[in-house]
Design an enzyme around this catalytic site. Structure first.
Site, PDB file in Angstrom:
ATOM      1  N   SER A  62     -57.463-100.834 -65.639  1.00  0.00           N
ATOM      2  CA  SER A  62     -56.874 -99.508 -65.842  1.00  0.00           C
ATOM      3  C   SER A  62     -57.564 -98.383 -65.077  1.00  0.00           C
ATOM      4  O   SER A  62     -57.122 -97.226 -65.162  1.00  0.00           O
ATOM      5  CB  SER A  62     -56.852 -99.166 -67.340  1.00  0.00           C
ATOM      6  OG  SER A  62     -55.815 -99.869 -67.980  1.00  0.00           O
ATOM      7  N   LYS A  65     -55.320 -96.253 -63.065  1.00  0.00           N
ATOM      8  CA  LYS A  65     -54.653 -95.047 -63.557  1.00  0.00           C
ATOM      9  C   LYS A  65     -55.263 -93.765 -62.981  1.00  0.00           C
ATOM     10  O   LYS A  65     -54.639 -92.699 -63.061  1.00  0.00           O
ATOM     11  CB  LYS A  65     -54.699 -95.011 -65.082  1.00  0.00           C
ATOM     12  CG  LYS A  65     -53.888 -96.127 -65.754  1.00  0.00           C
ATOM     13  CD  LYS A  65     -53.956 -96.011 -67.266  1.00  0.00           C
ATOM     14  CE  LYS A  65     -53.055 -97.017 -67.966  1.00  0.00           C
ATOM     15  NZ  LYS A  65     -53.628 -98.366 -68.010  1.00  0.00           N
ATOM     16  N   SER A 117     -55.450 -94.710 -72.319  1.00  0.00           N
ATOM     17  CA  SER A 117     -55.140 -95.748 -71.327  1.00  0.00           C
ATOM     18  C   SER A 117     -53.778 -96.384 -71.607  1.00  0.00           C
ATOM     19  O   SER A 117     -53.593 -97.598 -71.467  1.00  0.00           O
ATOM     20  CB  SER A 117     -56.229 -96.825 -71.296  1.00  0.00           C
ATOM     21  OG  SER A 117     -56.219 -97.522 -70.062  1.00  0.00           O
TER      22      SER A 117
END
Length: 289
Positions: A62, A65, A117
């Site tokens: 993640s 992101k 997240s």
């Protein structure tokens, strides 16, 4: 947060700072796959303090992101209204439970993406900006090129494991520093918790920051965690104390919440020691006849 005894602290640092061979690093770099070891890069006030396989290509989970958020912030307004798509509502993994057809402000979905997240929020933002995930991924890879990220490639917006998704600790420093220059990003990644609401106000969603350093490690200023089976435990962290800024990127770890505080502490301790030595030398020079 767990406090280390001096002996355990030294042992952890010793394990962290063992460098694998250059040949092994080259093999990982060439294939874009994660090896068995941990990669990290620690910078203190912008200068490299410690590193291990910082140029080895690994899946970022993640941490992906960060790039998604950067593009959204560069191409959309925070008050824009996003309608949650079917694909976003059906995203797997970490979620905050968005429902198809619900409408949220960009700023609120960014909060869910960076703090919790949330894959559903991340996908909703990507669909809003580019119309589809493939189109948004193209924007991500184009932006990576403009930033000079030579060892980074994206294949999805959330960070799901995929052979076409990889980056390096060194590239993540460049990417994150660029994102941190945007006030909205820098502010969001420091939040311990937040509550967002649909545009109509009919439903609210609360969540906490999945980054355990926020509110627990002194001086922590963000920024992002990530975990998948192939990527292991990943982290980008920034901490500031007494005009000292320590920046850490940690990839493919098995004990993120033990190693990260130890590596950050080492940066602060070493810098303070160097500063004291400089003061002592200046005082000695001043006292010399």
């Amino acid at each position: 947060m767990k406090i280390f005894s001096p002996i355990i602290f030294i042992l952890v640092l010793t394990l962290c700072l063992v460098h694998p061979s250059a040949a092994a690093a080259k093999r990982h770099r060439g294939h874009g796959k994660a090896g068995s070891g941990t990669s990290y890069l620690v910078l203190v006030n912008g200068k490299t303090f410690r590193e291990q396989d910082a140029d080895t290509r690994r899946p970022p989970a993640s941490l992906t992101k960060i790039m998604t958020a950067l593009i959204v912030l560069e191409r959309a307004r925070l008050d824009d209204v996003v309608t949650v798509s079917r694909a976003a509502a059906g995203e797997t993994g970490s979620r905050v439970g968005l429902r198809r057809g619900e409408r949220f402000r960009v700023r609120d979905l960014l909060a869910a993406s960076l703090i919790a997240s949330a894959n559903d929020a991340t996908r909703a933002l990507a669909d809003h900006v580019a119309g589809s995930q493939p189109a948004f991924v193209q924007l991500m890879n184009e932006r990576a090129q403009t930033l000079g990220l030579r060892d980074t490639q994206f294949s999805n917006v959330c960070g799901h494991d995929h052979k076409g998704l990889y980056t390096t600790a060194r590239d993540l420093v460049i990417l994150t520093e660029r994102a941190l220059h945007i006030p909205a990003f820098a502010e969001l990644v420091t939040q311990r918790s937040l509550c967002i609401r649909t545009v109509t106000g009919k439903r609210s969603i609360g969540f906490h920051n999945v980054n355990r350093l926020i509110g627990r490690y002194p001086g922590a200023r963000g920024v992002k965690t990530g975990t998948t089976p192939n990527a292991g435990q990943c982290l980008v962290a920034v901490a500031e104390r007494d005009n000292i800024r320590v920046f850490l990127v940690l990839l493919h770890s098995r004990e993120r919440w033990q190693l990260a505080p130890a590596l950050l502490d080492a940066g602060f301790v070493r810098t303070r020691a160097d500063n004291l030595q400089m003061v002592d030398r200046r005082e000695s020079d001043a006292a010399a006849p």
